[in-house]
Design a protein around this motif. Sequence first.
Motif, PDB file in Angstrom:
ATOM      1  N   GLN A 125       0.844  -1.194   0.000  1.00 43.61           N
ATOM      2  CA  GLN A 125       0.000   0.000   0.000  1.00 43.61           C
ATOM      3  C   GLN A 125       0.876   1.239   0.000  1.00 43.61           C
ATOM      4  O   GLN A 125       1.834   1.325   0.766  1.00 43.61           O
ATOM      5  CB  GLN A 125      -0.877   0.029   1.235  1.00 43.61           C
ATOM      6  CG  GLN A 125      -1.980  -0.997   1.204  1.00 43.61           C
ATOM      7  CD  GLN A 125      -3.164  -0.482   1.974  1.00 43.61           C
ATOM      8  OE1 GLN A 125      -4.216  -0.224   1.405  1.00 43.61           O
ATOM      9  NE2 GLN A 125      -2.986  -0.319   3.259  1.00 43.61           N
ATOM     10  N   ILE A 137       2.837   1.810   3.169  1.00 41.36           N
ATOM     11  CA  ILE A 137       2.141   2.070   4.426  1.00 41.36           C
ATOM     12  C   ILE A 137       1.993   0.724   5.116  1.00 41.36           C
ATOM     13  O   ILE A 137       1.266  -0.132   4.647  1.00 41.36           O
ATOM     14  CB  ILE A 137       0.747   2.664   4.194  1.00 41.36           C
ATOM     15  CG1 ILE A 137       0.824   3.899   3.322  1.00 41.36           C
ATOM     16  CG2 ILE A 137       0.062   2.963   5.510  1.00 41.36           C
ATOM     17  CD1 ILE A 137      -0.533   4.397   2.869  1.00 41.36           C
ATOM     18  N   GLY A 138       2.671   0.536   6.199  1.00 42.18           N
ATOM     19  CA  GLY A 138       2.601  -0.762   6.871  1.00 42.18           C
ATOM     20  C   GLY A 138       3.343  -1.822   6.077  1.00 42.18           C
ATOM     21  O   GLY A 138       3.971  -1.542   5.053  1.00 42.18           O
ATOM     22  N   PRO A 139       3.263  -3.058   6.549  1.00 41.12           N
ATOM     23  CA  PRO A 139       4.004  -4.144   5.912  1.00 41.12           C
ATOM     24  C   PRO A 139       3.369  -4.581   4.592  1.00 41.12           C
ATOM     25  O   PRO A 139       2.165  -4.441   4.401  1.00 41.12           O
ATOM     26  CB  PRO A 139       3.919  -5.274   6.949  1.00 41.12           C
ATOM     27  CG  PRO A 139       2.645  -4.990   7.690  1.00 41.12           C
ATOM     28  CD  PRO A 139       2.516  -3.502   7.740  1.00 41.12           C
ATOM     29  N   MET A 141       1.785  -7.257   2.212  1.00 42.05           N
ATOM     30  CA  MET A 141       0.935  -8.373   2.630  1.00 42.05           C
ATOM     31  C   MET A 141       0.425  -9.134   1.415  1.00 42.05           C
ATOM     32  O   MET A 141       0.197  -8.542   0.361  1.00 42.05           O
ATOM     33  CB  MET A 141      -0.270  -7.870   3.425  1.00 42.05           C
ATOM     34  CG  MET A 141       0.118  -7.073   4.652  1.00 42.05           C
ATOM     35  SD  MET A 141      -1.266  -6.810   5.746  1.00 42.05           S
ATOM     36  CE  MET A 141      -1.415  -8.435   6.464  1.00 42.05           C
ATOM     37  N   ALA A 142       0.255 -10.434   1.583  1.00 41.89           N
ATOM     38  CA  ALA A 142      -0.388 -11.226   0.537  1.00 41.89           C
ATOM     39  C   ALA A 142      -1.801 -10.706   0.339  1.00 41.89           C
ATOM     40  O   ALA A 142      -2.483 -10.394   1.310  1.00 41.89           O
ATOM     41  CB  ALA A 142      -0.417 -12.700   0.930  1.00 41.89           C
ATOM     42  N   GLY A 143      -2.218 -10.581  -0.898  1.00 39.02           N
ATOM     43  CA  GLY A 143      -3.535  -9.996  -1.133  1.00 39.02           C
ATOM     44  C   GLY A 143      -4.209 -10.578  -2.357  1.00 39.02           C
ATOM     45  O   GLY A 143      -3.655 -10.589  -3.449  1.00 39.02           O
ATOM     46  N   ARG A 144      -5.421 -11.051  -2.144  1.00 33.74           N
ATOM     47  CA  ARG A 144      -6.214 -11.548  -3.262  1.00 33.74           C
ATOM     48  C   ARG A 144      -7.149 -10.432  -3.717  1.00 33.74           C
ATOM     49  O   ARG A 144      -8.308 -10.386  -3.332  1.00 33.74           O
ATOM     50  CB  ARG A 144      -6.952 -12.823  -2.860  1.00 33.74           C
ATOM     51  CG  ARG A 144      -5.987 -13.974  -2.611  1.00 33.74           C
ATOM     52  CD  ARG A 144      -6.666 -15.308  -2.424  1.00 33.74           C
ATOM     53  NE  ARG A 144      -5.674 -16.379  -2.534  1.00 33.74           N
ATOM     54  CZ  ARG A 144      -5.964 -17.678  -2.537  1.00 33.74           C
ATOM     55  NH1 ARG A 144      -7.216 -18.062  -2.429  1.00 33.74           N
ATOM     56  NH2 ARG A 144      -5.017 -18.583  -2.662  1.00 33.74           N
ATOM     57  N   LEU A 145      -6.589  -9.540  -4.495  1.00 34.02           N
ATOM     58  CA  LEU A 145      -7.325  -8.407  -5.040  1.00 34.02           C
ATOM     59  C   LEU A 145      -7.336  -8.527  -6.557  1.00 34.02           C
ATOM     60  O   LEU A 145      -6.557  -9.303  -7.132  1.00 34.02           O
ATOM     61  CB  LEU A 145      -6.653  -7.088  -4.640  1.00 34.02           C
ATOM     62  CG  LEU A 145      -6.455  -6.831  -3.143  1.00 34.02           C
ATOM     63  CD1 LEU A 145      -5.634  -5.569  -2.929  1.00 34.02           C
ATOM     64  CD2 LEU A 145      -7.806  -6.696  -2.447  1.00 34.02           C
TER      65      LEU A 145
ATOM     66  N   LEU B 127      -8.305  -7.623   3.296  1.00 38.69           N
ATOM     67  CA  LEU B 127      -7.574  -6.736   2.393  1.00 38.69           C
ATOM     68  C   LEU B 127      -8.481  -5.866   1.553  1.00 38.69           C
ATOM     69  O   LEU B 127      -8.023  -4.958   0.889  1.00 38.69           O
ATOM     70  CB  LEU B 127      -6.691  -7.569   1.452  1.00 38.69           C
ATOM     71  CG  LEU B 127      -5.431  -8.093   2.102  1.00 38.69           C
ATOM     72  CD1 LEU B 127      -4.785  -9.157   1.237  1.00 38.69           C
ATOM     73  CD2 LEU B 127      -4.459  -6.957   2.338  1.00 38.69           C
ATOM     74  N   GLY B 137      -1.591   1.475   8.060  1.00 40.84           N
ATOM     75  CA  GLY B 137      -1.746   0.349   7.162  1.00 40.84           C
ATOM     76  C   GLY B 137      -2.939  -0.502   7.520  1.00 40.84           C
ATOM     77  O   GLY B 137      -3.655  -0.224   8.476  1.00 40.84           O
ATOM     78  N   TRP B 138      -3.090  -1.567   6.754  1.00 42.74           N
ATOM     79  CA  TRP B 138      -4.236  -2.439   6.987  1.00 42.74           C
ATOM     80  C   TRP B 138      -3.951  -3.834   6.523  1.00 42.74           C
ATOM     81  O   TRP B 138      -3.198  -3.985   5.595  1.00 42.74           O
ATOM     82  CB  TRP B 138      -5.424  -1.873   6.280  1.00 42.74           C
ATOM     83  CG  TRP B 138      -5.725  -2.426   4.900  1.00 42.74           C
ATOM     84  CD1 TRP B 138      -6.954  -2.686   4.406  1.00 42.74           C
ATOM     85  CD2 TRP B 138      -4.840  -2.753   3.832  1.00 42.74           C
ATOM     86  NE1 TRP B 138      -6.879  -3.159   3.112  1.00 42.74           N
ATOM     87  CE2 TRP B 138      -5.603  -3.208   2.738  1.00 42.74           C
ATOM     88  CE3 TRP B 138      -3.461  -2.738   3.675  1.00 42.74           C
ATOM     89  CZ2 TRP B 138      -5.062  -3.634   1.527  1.00 42.74           C
ATOM     90  CZ3 TRP B 138      -2.907  -3.163   2.472  1.00 42.74           C
ATOM     91  CH2 TRP B 138      -3.719  -3.596   1.411  1.00 42.74           C
ATOM     92  N   PRO B 139      -4.457  -4.876   7.063  1.00 41.38           N
ATOM     93  CA  PRO B 139      -4.942  -4.838   8.440  1.00 41.38           C
ATOM     94  C   PRO B 139      -3.747  -4.855   9.378  1.00 41.38           C
ATOM     95  O   PRO B 139      -2.651  -5.225   8.987  1.00 41.38           O
ATOM     96  CB  PRO B 139      -5.733  -6.135   8.550  1.00 41.38           C
ATOM     97  CG  PRO B 139      -5.011  -7.060   7.622  1.00 41.38           C
ATOM     98  CD  PRO B 139      -4.488  -6.221   6.488  1.00 41.38           C
TER      99      PRO B 139
END
Lengths: 230, 148
Positions: A125, A137-139, A141-145, B127, B137-139
């Motif tokens: 992000q 922004i933040g870590p 992450m794996a994402g199913r988008l 997500l 950030g999220w989550p």
Amino acid sequence: MERVSIILPCHNGAAFIADAITSVLHQSRVVDEIILVDDGSSDGSADVFADVCADVCAAYAPPVQIIRQSRQGAGAARNRGLAASSGDIIGFLDADDGWPLDSVAVRLDHMAATGADIVFGIVRQCRHLVGEGAPGIGPDMAGRLAGTMLVRRAIFDRIGGFDPKLPSGEVIEWVARAADAGAVMTDCDALILYRRVHGGNMMLQRPDASGEALAMLRQTLARRRASSAA
Amino acid sequence: MQIDWQRAAAIWPNAPLVVSETIDGEAIIMHHGNGHYFDTRGTGALIWQAVEAGWSFDAMAARLVAATGIDAGQAEASLGSFLAELAAQDLVRVGTGPALALDAAPAMAYAPPIFGIHSDLADMLLLDPVHDVDEGGWPQPRASEVAA
């Protein structure tokens, strides 16, 4: 070699779409077809898109289509692009996001190595900028988008496209349907998508987003019950 | 911590983490913190509606008795178990009023209140941009995951 079609659904994405299409045009694995579905934009999104393509495409000229339609929502826009596409493998990139330069190549390699029907990957992000070196922004992450998803066309042929009646969550509903139909899914451990977080993000600004998600879940559960009863 | 549900003046959904909707005798509940979602069966929706309205334990038990005709002891036992299971999933919290009014529950045959737990879409629900996103950030990973 399998052909790859990339679909960019867009509604008023003029501020960001240059980044998105540039990231597609510069993929290390040149894509075979790019389709913009302008879903009723009033900000000249398609013109920005066309200008970028005109500048960049001279080098290798991948076929580009621009489809304009009245506003029908993200699901309908994705379906329209799907219907107009000819590739064996389909990817989606939302107009406000971007891909690392090897996003398509990495996913294709992973798909070939695993035999999966659908490949997802890691999301970063970003607040303002998307692209190489943009701070996250933040870590990650794996994402199913939608933007991490590369899909064999055969899966769409088997289960159909996105539900155009869902105002949001249409990708989650589709992925659940694909899973229930036995599609083989895998997640590659590589950065695949820069997701831009901004004030105009479609669902962040809508107070009824949770209600829409609940409606999508209710629909998914009802479909499963009907399927198991049949 | 063991919660004494019978002394609770008001029991509410664990908002804002938990959102829900009850339609046609079925509640769909989603936990934004872990991406799990839930559906109810039996008298589960009848009770969950009362949770959405912030009713007390006694008022919920009376609603169950009025709708199904079971005796008060059975209603309290059934309700207590159900609330404990909801609490184990982080779906409810004890709070304060005022409770919201509900129409009388339609008469129905008693069936135990139960809910189904679904985690198959958790990654995507967590997500999905329905989540509020800020500079953090999220989550956010749970504290236990950070510690690990």
